[in-house]
Design an enzyme around this catalytic site. Structure first.
Site, PDB file in Angstrom:
ATOM      1  CE1 TYR A  69      -3.112  -1.327  -6.014  1.00  0.00           C
ATOM      2  CE2 TYR A  69      -4.670  -2.497  -4.734  1.00  0.00           C
ATOM      3  CZ  TYR A  69      -3.514  -1.614  -4.639  1.00  0.00           C
ATOM      4  OH  TYR A  69      -3.480  -1.003  -3.318  1.00  0.00           O
ATOM      5  CD  GLN A 107       6.444   8.574  -1.426  1.00  0.00           C
ATOM      6  OE1 GLN A 107       5.753   8.368  -0.268  1.00  0.00           O
ATOM      7  NE2 GLN A 107       6.493   9.747  -1.933  1.00  0.00           N
ATOM      8  CG  ASN A 108       4.181   8.931  -7.949  1.00  0.00           C
ATOM      9  OD1 ASN A 108       3.793   8.663  -7.075  1.00  0.00           O
ATOM     10  ND2 ASN A 108       4.325   9.769  -8.971  1.00  0.00           N
ATOM     11  CG  HIS A 125       5.913   2.731  -2.216  1.00  0.00           C
ATOM     12  ND1 HIS A 125       4.909   4.066  -1.898  1.00  0.00           N
ATOM     13  CD2 HIS A 125       6.378   2.538  -1.280  1.00  0.00           C
ATOM     14  CE1 HIS A 125       5.516   4.332  -0.730  1.00  0.00           C
ATOM     15  NE2 HIS A 125       6.440   3.458  -0.305  1.00  0.00           N
ATOM     16  CB  CYS A 136       5.041 -20.536  -8.516  1.00  0.00           C
ATOM     17  SG  CYS A 136       4.471 -19.525  -9.962  1.00  0.00           S
ATOM     18  CB  ALA A 237       5.028  19.059  -9.953  1.00  0.00           C
TER      19      ALA A 237
HETATM   20  C1  BJW Z   1       0.494  18.281  -5.719  1.00  0.00           C
HETATM   21  C2  BJW Z   1       0.005  18.363  -6.928  1.00  0.00           C
HETATM   22  C3  BJW Z   1       0.397  19.046  -8.212  1.00  0.00           C
HETATM   23  C4  BJW Z   1      -1.240  17.499  -5.862  1.00  0.00           C
HETATM   24  N1  BJW Z   1       1.708  19.496  -7.735  1.00  0.00           N
HETATM   25  N2  BJW Z   1       1.794  18.959  -5.755  1.00  0.00           N
HETATM   26  C5  BJW Z   1       7.050   5.303  10.973  1.00  0.00           C
HETATM   27  C6  BJW Z   1       6.127   6.099  11.576  1.00  0.00           C
HETATM   28  C7  BJW Z   1       4.606   5.776  11.357  1.00  0.00           C
HETATM   29  C8  BJW Z   1       4.533   4.526  10.481  1.00  0.00           C
HETATM   30  C9  BJW Z   1       5.260   3.859   9.909  1.00  0.00           C
HETATM   31  C10 BJW Z   1       6.497   4.260  10.065  1.00  0.00           C
HETATM   32  N3  BJW Z   1       7.128   3.290   9.390  1.00  0.00           N
HETATM   33  C11 BJW Z   1       6.423   2.432   8.531  1.00  0.00           C
HETATM   34  C12 BJW Z   1       5.158   2.852   9.205  1.00  0.00           C
HETATM   35  C13 BJW Z   1       4.023   2.008   8.652  1.00  0.00           C
HETATM   36  C14 BJW Z   1       3.455   2.573   7.129  1.00  0.00           C
HETATM   37  C15 BJW Z   1       3.217   4.063   7.156  1.00  0.00           C
HETATM   38  O1  BJW Z   1       4.028   4.922   6.790  1.00  0.00           O
HETATM   39  N4  BJW Z   1       2.251   4.258   7.773  1.00  0.00           N
HETATM   40  C16 BJW Z   1       1.647   5.788   7.910  1.00  0.00           C
HETATM   41  C17 BJW Z   1       0.900   5.904   6.684  1.00  0.00           C
HETATM   42  C18 BJW Z   1       1.151   6.167   9.162  1.00  0.00           C
HETATM   43  N5  BJW Z   1       4.612   2.017   6.116  1.00  0.00           N
HETATM   44  C19 BJW Z   1       4.321   0.768   5.643  1.00  0.00           C
HETATM   45  O2  BJW Z   1       3.626   0.081   6.267  1.00  0.00           O
HETATM   46  C20 BJW Z   1       5.630   0.590   4.384  1.00  0.00           C
HETATM   47  N6  BJW Z   1       6.321  -0.704   5.035  1.00  0.00           N
HETATM   48  C21 BJW Z   1       7.051  -0.767   6.126  1.00  0.00           C
HETATM   49  O3  BJW Z   1       7.418   0.231   6.932  1.00  0.00           O
HETATM   50  O4  BJW Z   1       7.322  -1.877   6.132  1.00  0.00           O
HETATM   51  C22 BJW Z   1       8.250  -2.425   7.442  1.00  0.00           C
HETATM   52  C23 BJW Z   1       8.599  -3.834   7.188  1.00  0.00           C
HETATM   53  C24 BJW Z   1       9.888  -4.166   7.327  1.00  0.00           C
HETATM   54  C25 BJW Z   1      10.241  -5.445   7.068  1.00  0.00           C
HETATM   55  C26 BJW Z   1       9.374  -6.459   6.882  1.00  0.00           C
HETATM   56  C27 BJW Z   1       7.817  -6.142   6.788  1.00  0.00           C
HETATM   57  C28 BJW Z   1       7.722  -4.725   6.999  1.00  0.00           C
HETATM   58  C29 BJW Z   1       5.136   0.294   3.344  1.00  0.00           C
HETATM   59  C30 BJW Z   1       4.274   1.609   2.813  1.00  0.00           C
HETATM   60  C31 BJW Z   1       3.566   1.300   1.572  1.00  0.00           C
HETATM   61  C32 BJW Z   1       2.330   2.330   0.833  1.00  0.00           C
HETATM   62  N7  BJW Z   1       2.061   2.024  -0.197  1.00  0.00           N
HETATM   63  C33 BJW Z   1       1.115   2.888  -0.729  1.00  0.00           C
HETATM   64  C34 BJW Z   1       0.112   2.194  -1.718  1.00  0.00           C
HETATM   65  C35 BJW Z   1       0.931   1.567  -2.946  1.00  0.00           C
HETATM   66  C36 BJW Z   1      -0.147   0.631  -3.878  1.00  0.00           C
HETATM   67  C37 BJW Z   1      -1.004   1.543  -4.356  1.00  0.00           C
HETATM   68  O5  BJW Z   1      -0.881   2.424  -5.305  1.00  0.00           O
HETATM   69  O6  BJW Z   1      -2.361   1.381  -4.052  1.00  0.00           O
HETATM   70  O7  BJW Z   1       1.745   3.868  -1.488  1.00  0.00           O
HETATM   71  S1  BJW Z   1       0.087   3.883   0.330  1.00  0.00           S
HETATM   72  C38 BJW Z   1       0.339   5.372  -0.704  1.00  0.00           C
HETATM   73  O8  BJW Z   1       0.768   6.371   0.018  1.00  0.00           O
HETATM   74  C39 BJW Z   1       0.962   5.107  -2.007  1.00  0.00           C
HETATM   75  C40 BJW Z   1       1.915   6.229  -2.128  1.00  0.00           C
HETATM   76  O9  BJW Z   1       3.125   5.699  -2.639  1.00  0.00           O
HETATM   77  C41 BJW Z   1       2.224   6.534  -0.576  1.00  0.00           C
HETATM   78  C42 BJW Z   1       2.667   8.074  -0.587  1.00  0.00           C
HETATM   79  O10 BJW Z   1       1.453   8.894  -1.185  1.00  0.00           O
HETATM   80  P1  BJW Z   1       1.796  10.388  -1.835  1.00  0.00           P
HETATM   81  O11 BJW Z   1       2.405   9.930  -3.307  1.00  0.00           O
HETATM   82  O12 BJW Z   1       2.369  11.293  -0.996  1.00  0.00           O
HETATM   83  O13 BJW Z   1       0.298  10.580  -2.225  1.00  0.00           O
HETATM   84  P2  BJW Z   1      -0.494  11.518  -1.408  1.00  0.00           P
HETATM   85  O14 BJW Z   1      -1.887  11.586  -1.969  1.00  0.00           O
HETATM   86  O15 BJW Z   1      -0.736  11.281   0.034  1.00  0.00           O
HETATM   87  O16 BJW Z   1      -0.036  13.063  -1.631  1.00  0.00           O
HETATM   88  C43 BJW Z   1      -0.007  13.704  -2.834  1.00  0.00           C
HETATM   89  C44 BJW Z   1       0.380  15.163  -2.736  1.00  0.00           C
HETATM   90  O17 BJW Z   1       0.662  15.690  -3.842  1.00  0.00           O
HETATM   91  C45 BJW Z   1      -0.141  16.163  -1.618  1.00  0.00           C
HETATM   92  O18 BJW Z   1       0.574  16.518  -0.543  1.00  0.00           O
HETATM   93  C46 BJW Z   1      -0.917  17.210  -2.675  1.00  0.00           C
HETATM   94  O19 BJW Z   1      -0.737  18.262  -1.957  1.00  0.00           O
HETATM   95  C47 BJW Z   1       0.429  17.154  -3.712  1.00  0.00           C
HETATM   96  N8  BJW Z   1      -0.256  17.545  -5.020  1.00  0.00           N
HETATM   97  N9  BJW Z   1      -1.414  17.798  -7.013  1.00  0.00           N
HETATM   98  C48 BJW Z   1       2.149  19.355  -6.770  1.00  0.00           C
HETATM   99  N10 BJW Z   1      -0.233  19.125  -9.289  1.00  0.00           N
HETATM  100 ZN    ZN Z   2       2.168 -19.433  -9.579  1.00  0.00          ZN
END
Ligand code: BJW
Ligand code: ZN
Length: 251
Positions: A69, A107-108, A125, A136, A237
């Site tokens: 990270y 989400q970024n 996120h 702490c 985009a």
């Molecule tokens: C272009 C382009 C260009 C390229 N122009 N386009 C319901 C159903 C199933 C599962 C779940 C559910 N609810 C919750 C879950 C579990 C889980 C989840 O969603 N899992 C699924 C993957 C199956 N969710 C969680 O765990 C979340 N927490 C939660 O639900 O907590 C409940 C809770 C409640 C109370 C107490 C305790 C718990 C948390 C989710 C956190 C996600 N974190 C990440 C990592 C962040 C840290 C890091 O940076 O490393 O976030 S995962 C990763 O994915 C990151 C992103 O924000 C997120 C989304 O990804 P994104 O931005 O869509 O990127 P890509 O790569 O997937 O897509 C890019 C797109 O751009 C592509 O489509 C390309 O085509 C396009 N593209 N270039 C336009 N130039």
């Molecule tokens: Zn501390």
């Protein structure tokens, strides 16, 4: 590119009373920030998210996770907002000047929307540039060079972690509430550069559709929500957003 836009889309963009926008990694791709799921260049192309993006991974190997990270945090110093980020900041100014509601939800974790001039961005996120102590809870911004040692330690001796939301963790409650309210009450929702597979973020699209908002998807590839889009723009985009906003203002 302006000739390619449906005049109805341009009119709706210009006249919508309340616009909500969800962005994902794709909007930063043209700045040189990798996406997550691209098969060749994405962060997960040769890594397992379970080894890096969960609290369990951090507790198992805090050195590996914090080093990874911190590398990503340091890379942010060498990237800049692109024309897509800038266009959304401009759209916010135009909409605000006309008293229209505008909410940018991302989400970024890269801070590029803020650096482009967007105000009040909802960071679902968290941020790569804020780190907090798991003992702490002290949290502070980190914009300097790489940390000297890994894992990173707080003055209290506790481990410090990046202020991002990992799988299985709750999203910041205020941010999620604000994002849900904006999505539920908007008349135009744009999903830009997100694969729309991570929840609860992707569920914001369902909230908007349930309220009969018009739905625009800007993405190079189809997503699980593409079939429900009123308009799907399959172009980068950074090219499509400035052209769309300028076409909409000319009409
Ligand atoms: C272009 C382009 C260009 C390229 N122009 N386009 C319901 C159903 C199933 C599962 C779940 C559910 N609810 C919750 C879950 C579990 C889980 C989840 O969603 N899992 C699924 C993957 C199956 N969710 C969680 O765990 C979340 N927490 C939660 O639900 O907590 C409940 C809770 C409640 C109370 C107490 C305790 C718990 C948390 C989710 C956190 C996600 N974190 C990440 C990592 C962040 C840290 C890091 O940076 O490393 O976030 S995962 C990763 O994915 C990151 C992103 O924000 C997120 C989304 O990804 P994104 O931005 O869509 O990127 P890509 O790569 O997937 O897509 C890019 C797109 O751009 C592509 O489509 C390309 O085509 C396009 N593209 N270039 C336009 N130039
Ligand atoms: Zn501390």
């Amino acid at each position: 590119m302006s000739d390619t836009f449906d005049p109805n889309l341009c009119r709706i963009l210009r006249e919508a009373h309340s616009i909500a926008i969800l962005t994902g990694a794709g909007i930063s791709a043209e700045s040189g920030v990798p996406t997550f799921r691209d098969a060749l260049t994405g962060y997960w192309a040769n890594r397992n998210p379970a080894d890096l993006a969960t609290p369990e991974a951090f507790m198992r190997d805090p050195e590996l996770v914090s080093r990874w990270y911190d590398q990503r945090r340091c890379q942010l110093a060498s990237v800049k907002p692109n024309a897509g980020h800038v266009a959304l900041a401009e759209l916010q100014r135009l909409a605000g000047a006309e008293g229209r509601r505008f909410t940018l939800i991302t989400q970024n974790v890269d801070g590029l929307h803020e650096r482009a001039g967007s105000i009040g961005v909802i960071n679902l996120h968290g941020s790569l540039s804020r780190w907090r102590c798991i003992r702490c809870a002290e949290e502070k911004p980190e914009h300097g060079p790489a940390f000297n040692e890994y894992p990173v330690r707080c003055a209290c001796g506790g481990l410090r972690r990046p202020g991002v939301v990992w799988f299985g963790e709750a999203l910041p409650a205020d941010a999620l509430r604000a994002a849900e309210n904006a999505s539920r009450t908007c008349d135009l929702f744009l999903s830009i550069g997100t694969s729309a597979v991570v929840y609860p973020a992707a569920g914001l699209i369902d909230l908007a559709l349930a309220n009969a908002a018009r739905f625009v998807e800007i993405n190079l590839e189809p997503t699980p929500y593409s079939d429900r889009a009123d308009w799907r723009l399959a172009a980068p985009a950074g090219a499509v957003l400035p052209a769309l906003i300028s076409a909409s203002n000319r009409q």
